[in-house]
Motif scaffolding. Structure first.
Motif: not given
Length: 130
Positions: A5, A8, A11
């Protein structure tokens, strides 16, 4: 949160996040089962780290600067050699140049968008017979 997480949301690859931890740039709690538990505050911290890396700073210098981003009174004077000060001044000056360029680009795009909106309003008025 788990590493996937955080990766993500920032990035940033999980491998790079583990590298940041290894370098002491981020601190990660461990759950009872040994899994890493990433704090919400690390989203902003990773963004700071990536920005400083993009500016050309080494992880060694970033490690010194990071505490100052959250608490300016945490300045580490022991490693403040003339070379480090000169390096930081150079990076600061390059960042100032980038900020100026980004500001000019922002202003140009804002003016362009404003002109496009005005043009679109004129076309809408003509189409409405105003």
């Amino acid at each position: 949160m788990r590493i996937g997480e955080l990766a993500q949301r920032t990035d940033t690859s999980p491998r790079l996040l583990r590298y940041y931890e290894e370098q002491g740039l981020i601190r990660v709690q461990r759950c009872a089962n040994g899994y890493r538990d990433y704090d919400e505050a690390l989203v902003d911290q990773v963004a700071h780290i990536r920005g400083l890396l993009d500016a050309g700073l080494s992880t060694r210098i970033i490690k010194q600067i990071l505490p100052c981003l959250n608490e300016p009174s945490e300045i580490h004077f022991a490693d403040a050699t003339p070379e480090i000060i000169a390096t930081l001044e150079g990076h600061r000056d390059r960042l100032a140049e980038r900020v100026a360029l980004l500001t000019r680009n922002h202003d140009a795009i804002a003016a362009y968008v404003g002109a496009l909106k005005q043009c679109a309003l004129g076309v809408e008025r003509e189409g409405a017979g105003v």
